[in-house]
Design an enzyme around this catalytic site. Sequence first.
Site, PDB file in Angstrom:
ATOM      1  N   CYS A  41       6.888  -6.981   7.412  1.00  0.00           N
ATOM      2  CA  CYS A  41       7.024  -5.877   8.311  1.00  0.00           C
ATOM      3  C   CYS A  41       8.623  -6.146   8.768  1.00  0.00           C
ATOM      4  O   CYS A  41       8.929  -7.121   8.815  1.00  0.00           O
ATOM      5  CB  CYS A  41       6.391  -6.244   9.792  1.00  0.00           C
ATOM      6  SG  CYS A  41       6.703  -4.875  10.891  1.00  0.00           S
ATOM      7  N   CYS A  63       7.298 -10.761  10.357  1.00  0.00           N
ATOM      8  CA  CYS A  63       8.227  -9.578  10.681  1.00  0.00           C
ATOM      9  C   CYS A  63       9.558  -9.785  10.989  1.00  0.00           C
ATOM     10  O   CYS A  63       9.804 -10.925  11.232  1.00  0.00           O
ATOM     11  CB  CYS A  63       7.660  -8.969  12.017  1.00  0.00           C
ATOM     12  SG  CYS A  63       5.866  -8.722  12.065  1.00  0.00           S
ATOM     13  N   CYS A 123      19.651   0.032  25.696  1.00  0.00           N
ATOM     14  CA  CYS A 123      18.093  -0.208  26.117  1.00  0.00           C
ATOM     15  C   CYS A 123      18.387  -1.194  27.365  1.00  0.00           C
ATOM     16  O   CYS A 123      18.694  -2.145  27.322  1.00  0.00           O
ATOM     17  CB  CYS A 123      17.412  -0.828  24.988  1.00  0.00           C
ATOM     18  SG  CYS A 123      17.430   0.044  23.522  1.00  0.00           S
ATOM     19  N   CYS A 151      16.835  -4.995  27.203  1.00  0.00           N
ATOM     20  CA  CYS A 151      17.139  -5.593  26.086  1.00  0.00           C
ATOM     21  C   CYS A 151      18.366  -6.548  25.935  1.00  0.00           C
ATOM     22  O   CYS A 151      19.575  -6.235  26.444  1.00  0.00           O
ATOM     23  CB  CYS A 151      17.423  -4.817  24.683  1.00  0.00           C
ATOM     24  SG  CYS A 151      17.606  -5.788  23.289  1.00  0.00           S
ATOM     25  N   CYS A 189       3.951   0.585  13.036  1.00  0.00           N
ATOM     26  CA  CYS A 189       3.510  -0.273  14.125  1.00  0.00           C
ATOM     27  C   CYS A 189       4.433   0.203  15.113  1.00  0.00           C
ATOM     28  O   CYS A 189       5.587   0.174  15.107  1.00  0.00           O
ATOM     29  CB  CYS A 189       4.009  -1.792  13.889  1.00  0.00           C
ATOM     30  SG  CYS A 189       3.974  -2.829  15.229  1.00  0.00           S
ATOM     31  N   CYS A 204      24.283  -5.557  19.725  1.00  0.00           N
ATOM     32  CA  CYS A 204      23.732  -4.061  19.487  1.00  0.00           C
ATOM     33  C   CYS A 204      24.450  -3.234  20.368  1.00  0.00           C
ATOM     34  O   CYS A 204      24.626  -3.295  21.527  1.00  0.00           O
ATOM     35  CB  CYS A 204      22.310  -4.000  19.800  1.00  0.00           C
ATOM     36  SG  CYS A 204      21.486  -2.498  19.376  1.00  0.00           S
ATOM     37  N   ARG A 235      -1.787  -5.240  19.719  1.00  0.00           N
ATOM     38  CA  ARG A 235      -1.215  -6.313  19.620  1.00  0.00           C
ATOM     39  C   ARG A 235      -0.829  -6.930  21.193  1.00  0.00           C
ATOM     40  O   ARG A 235       0.162  -6.095  21.718  1.00  0.00           O
ATOM     41  CB  ARG A 235       0.037  -6.400  18.773  1.00  0.00           C
ATOM     42  CG  ARG A 235       0.903  -7.890  18.829  1.00  0.00           C
ATOM     43  CD  ARG A 235       1.739  -7.861  17.754  1.00  0.00           C
ATOM     44  NE  ARG A 235       1.203  -7.695  16.350  1.00  0.00           N
ATOM     45  CZ  ARG A 235       1.582  -6.682  15.292  1.00  0.00           C
ATOM     46  NH1 ARG A 235       2.744  -6.031  15.590  1.00  0.00           N
ATOM     47  NH2 ARG A 235       1.034  -6.551  14.356  1.00  0.00           N
TER      48      ARG A 235
END
Length: 343
Positions: A152, A120, A80, A83, A212, A76, A284
Site C-alpha cells: 500500500c 504501507c 494540514c 500534521c 483505503c 511537506c 482499521r
Amino acid sequence: MDAWIELMQIPVKVKKTSKMKVQKTTRHDWSKEEIRGIHDQPLMSLVFEAASVHRQWHAPEQVELCTLLSIKTGGCPEDCSYCPQAARYHTDVNVQTLLPTETVLQHAKKAKIAGATRFCMGAAWREVRDNRDFDRVIEMVKGINEMDMEVCCTLGMLTENQAIRLKEAGLHAYNHNLDTSEQYYDQIISTRKFDDRISTINNVRRAGITVCSGGIIGLGESIDDRISMLATLATMEKHPESVPVNALVRVKGTPLEKNSRINIWEMVRMIATARIIMPASKVRLSAGRAEMSETEQAWCFMAGANSIFTGEDSKLLTTPNPTTAGDLSMLTNLGLKPMRKVH
C-alpha cells in the site's frame, strides 16, 4: 412410566434441510439521517448490532496486521492542521529524504517476519511527480510485491496515469483519507480542496487498485461532520476496501495541539457505525492507539475493527504507536489472532 421411557428411547428421524445461504449485499444509498440514527442509538445496542454485522461478513477472531513506514519524512508544503510533517509548523520532526530502496525492502522483510500481511509506505508529498523519486517508489512496490505481501502507498495526490504505473508494479492498495467532511474541510486544510481528495480516489479506482480511505476525529468537527464524512464513503459506487478511523494525535507545534483528547466512546461509535454501513470493508483502528488502554481497544474490536497498524519502531509515520510485541500480547489476551493473507 415404563411406556414413557420406551417412548423416549424411540429414535426420532429428523429431516435434513440444506443450510440457507445468507444473501450478503452492501448498500450505497445511505442517507445522513439513517447514518445519524445508527450512530446515536444506545451504545450497547449499537455495539451489539455492529458485532453481529461483523460476524456475518468477517472471521471475528482475525485482525489484519499492517506496517506503515515513512519513506520520505517532513518538509511537506501542505498546511494540514493536524500534521507534524508540514514544513510551516515547528515540530520535532526531522526532514528525511526518500529512503534507499534496499532500506525499505529490509523493513518490509522484518514486518513480514513479525506477522504483517500488508506493508504501507508513506511519503510527505503534496502530490506525486513523474521524476526519479517516483521511479524509485515503483521499484520498492515491485520488490515488496515479490515478497508476497500486500503493498500500500500513501503519496499524496495522484493522476490516473501514475495510478496505472503503480498498479502495473503490483500495488494492492492506495491510502487517501478524506480526513473530515466536505463542509469542514477548509477549516483544517487550505492548500487543497475536498474534491482533490475525491479525484485521487477515483483515479485509484480506475486503475484497478483497492482504496483505503477514512478520516480523523478530534479535529474540532461536529457530529454532523463525522456523519457526513462516513456518508461520503458509504455512498461511493464501491466502498473503500479499508476504512481507517483515526483519533487526532495532538502534536506540539501544530495548530491543533491544544485540542481535547477524544473520548473512547466517540471512537467506538464511529467504528461501529462504519462497520454497519460498510460491512464488507476492513475497519482499521489507526492513529491514537498509543493513548488507548487494552480495554479501550477491546471495545473497538467488539465494535467491528479488524485491522491495526503495528511496527517495530513504535511509530505511525511520525507519531507514537504500540510495539509489535505489545500488540501480539494484546491480541492473545483478547483471543484474537493475526489475519493471514488471502490468495
